[in-house]
Design a protein around this motif. Structure first.
Motif, short mmCIF file in Angstrom:
data_model
loop_
_atom_site.label_atom_id
_atom_site.label_comp_id
_atom_site.label_asym_id
_atom_site.label_seq_id
_atom_site.Cartn_x
_atom_site.Cartn_y
_atom_site.Cartn_z
N MET A 99 20.90 40.08 54.47
CA MET A 99 21.32 39.94 53.08
C MET A 99 21.56 41.42 52.27
SD MET A 99 21.36 37.36 50.08
CE MET A 99 19.54 38.41 49.42
N TYR A 100 20.47 41.55 51.87
CA TYR A 100 20.57 42.97 51.02
C TYR A 100 21.21 44.38 51.48
CZ TYR A 100 17.30 39.91 48.05
OH TYR A 100 16.72 39.53 47.16
N GLN A 101 20.76 44.42 53.16
CA GLN A 101 21.48 45.84 53.76
C GLN A 101 23.29 45.30 53.05
OE1 GLN A 101 20.38 45.24 57.61
NE2 GLN A 101 19.38 46.92 57.52
N ALA A 102 23.58 44.15 53.97
CA ALA A 102 25.17 43.50 53.11
C ALA A 102 25.40 44.44 51.81
CB ALA A 102 25.59 42.44 53.46
N ALA A 109 25.08 45.00 42.27
CA ALA A 109 24.61 45.52 42.05
C ALA A 109 23.80 44.83 42.07
CB ALA A 109 24.77 45.42 40.32
N ILE A 110 22.15 45.01 42.56
CA ILE A 110 21.08 44.68 43.62
C ILE A 110 19.98 45.41 42.79
CG2 ILE A 110 22.07 43.63 45.40
CD1 ILE A 110 20.93 45.70 46.98
N PRO A 111 18.66 44.72 42.66
CA PRO A 111 17.38 45.71 42.76
C PRO A 111 17.51 46.42 43.55
CG PRO A 111 17.12 42.78 42.35
CD PRO A 111 18.47 42.73 43.22
N LEU A 112 16.65 47.32 43.61
CA LEU A 112 15.73 48.39 44.26
C LEU A 112 15.07 47.49 45.24
CD1 LEU A 112 16.13 51.41 45.35
CD2 LEU A 112 13.76 51.65 43.62
N VAL A 247 25.38 31.72 44.45
CA VAL A 247 25.17 33.05 44.02
C VAL A 247 23.80 33.25 43.28
CG1 VAL A 247 25.37 35.58 43.78
CG2 VAL A 247 27.14 33.95 45.03
N ASP A 248 22.75 33.79 42.92
CA ASP A 248 22.13 33.28 42.30
C ASP A 248 21.93 34.79 41.32
OD1 ASP A 248 20.87 31.11 43.06
OD2 ASP A 248 19.43 30.87 44.17
N LEU A 249 21.87 35.46 40.42
CA LEU A 249 21.73 36.55 39.78
C LEU A 249 21.11 36.61 38.76
CD1 LEU A 249 25.65 36.56 38.43
CD2 LEU A 249 24.56 37.76 40.87
N CYS A 260 20.69 38.33 43.19
CA CYS A 260 19.28 38.08 43.34
C CYS A 260 19.70 37.20 44.97
CB CYS A 260 18.63 36.91 42.41
SG CYS A 260 17.19 36.25 43.18
N GLU A 261 20.51 36.76 45.25
CA GLU A 261 20.11 36.72 46.55
C GLU A 261 21.45 35.34 46.29
OE1 GLU A 261 16.74 32.73 47.38
OE2 GLU A 261 16.20 34.70 47.29
N ILE A 262 21.86 34.73 47.73
CA ILE A 262 23.33 34.40 47.93
C ILE A 262 22.99 32.72 49.47
CG2 ILE A 262 25.77 33.67 49.25
CD1 ILE A 262 24.61 37.35 47.76
N ASN A 263 23.29 31.84 49.06
CA ASN A 263 22.74 30.70 49.29
C ASN A 263 24.00 29.91 50.15
OD1 ASN A 263 20.92 28.69 50.49
ND2 ASN A 263 19.63 27.94 48.96
N THR A 264 24.27 29.85 51.15
CA THR A 264 25.02 29.09 52.09
C THR A 264 24.75 27.65 52.27
OG1 THR A 264 24.13 29.24 54.27
CG2 THR A 264 25.52 31.28 53.85
N ASN A 265 24.12 26.98 51.74
CA ASN A 265 23.93 25.74 51.81
C ASN A 265 22.74 25.03 50.34
OD1 ASN A 265 21.32 26.38 52.54
ND2 ASN A 265 21.45 25.18 54.13
N ALA A 266 23.01 25.95 49.43
CA ALA A 266 22.42 25.39 47.88
C ALA A 266 23.05 24.23 47.86
CB ALA A 266 23.18 26.18 46.63
N HIS A 267 22.74 23.18 47.37
CA HIS A 267 22.73 22.32 47.07
C HIS A 267 22.94 21.97 45.64
CE1 HIS A 267 19.49 21.05 49.71
NE2 HIS A 267 18.24 22.03 49.26
#
Length: 293
Positions: A99-102, A109-112, A247-249, A260-267
């Motif tokens: 995910m972070y690679q993509a 904008a992502i954390p180092l 999408v968590d920011l 922060c990250e992305i969740n394809t099955n977030a509740h």
């Protein structure tokens, strides 16, 4: 029109079956017959005669995939069935390293982040080989496993001793070293994107934890994201190819959003509780649009 919702048949909680039922009800409102299927009810068959599904001769017009069974999702696609989210999108979001690679490839904008090397189980770990990452990160830093949910595989590392201990603990799993965004301690923003549209958002705040996951006891409230937050969330889902995702920011030092990250099955139940937005209805509308029906 006939579709399936596939969820994991081995999870003990009710959240995924609830998610699936909400989609089923949303489909009924639109005149779409949607059947709920556990992933262990849809077993892929691979033979010299080609591909198939055990005990299934008739296939649905589409599948909404509320699971991370990537092999099954890909088998459905290979059989010509439209799958939402796609197997590739699920794979990218399921493995945070990928995910972070993509996201990094798209310069979002992502954390180092520094990706740990592949280490085989039983290998001897030379901890000294990892100490040069201290040139890139101050303490505290984050170690995050590639696979994990609800914040349980995310660790706040306060010093070199903890760094070495955690590397030895998780060394044979995919993981990353990551900059800790101090300004977002215990808080984040979840933005739910369907297609190219932000449909709902909440802010999560934890009193006693650096992670803001609801499962760890954070409080939640409806939130109106800024234009920049909306744009970044949509860019993130485009980079990963999702049809719907949470999408968590994180909140940067100057208030700027950081993925922060992305969740394809977030509740979706909590989103509805705090915003009144039924994500399932948006998902059905998106699928109808994609299938031109």
């Amino acid at each position: 029109m006939y579709g399936w919702v596939i969820y994991n048949g081995h999870l003990t909680g009710n959240k995924f079956i609830t998610f699936s039922k909400w989609i089923q009800y949303a489909g009924e409102k639109e005149g779409i017959d949607i059947k709920l299927k556990r992933n262990d009810q849809v077993l892929p068959i691979v033979s010299s005669n080609g591909l198939g599904l055990l005990d299934h001769d008739q296939f649905p017009a589409f599948v909404i995939f509320i699971d991370k069974d990537i092999v099954l999702a890909r088998q459905l696609e290979l059989l010509g069935i439209p799958v939402f989210n796609s197997a590739n999108a699920i794979e990218l979001c399921d493995n945070k390293v990928l995910m972070y690679q993509a996201l990094g490839q798209k310069k979002l904008a992502i954390p180092l982040t520094i990706i740990a090397p592949k280490i085989f189980t039983g290998s001897k770990i030379n901890s000294e080989n990892f100490l040069h990452i201290e040139k890139s990160f101050d303490y505290p830093m984050i170690i995050k496993e590639g696979y994990g949910s609800y914040g349980e595989q995310v660790y706040l590392i306060e010093n070199r001793t903890q760094l070495i201990e955690k590397i030895n603990q998780v060394h044979d799993r995919p993981f990353v070293f990551q900059e800790f965004i101090k300004s977002s301690y215990g808080q984040d923003i979840r933005i739910y994107v369907v297609g190219d549209e932000v449909v709902a958002s909440v802010k999560r705040v934890a009193e006693n934890d650096f992670r803001a996951n609801a499962q760890l006891g954070s409080t939640m409230e409806a939130y109106q994201p800024t234009r920049k937050e909306k744009e970044l969330a949509i860019q993130a889902t485009r980079a990963l190819g999702t049809d719907f995702a949470g999408v968590d920011l994180l909140i940067g030092a100057n208030g700027e959003p950081i993925i922060c990250e992305i969740n394809t099955n977030a509740h979706i139940e909590n989103i509805y509780k705090y915003t009144g937005v039924n994500i399932a209805e948006h998902i059905i509308s998106h699928i109808k649009l994609e299938l031109n029906c």
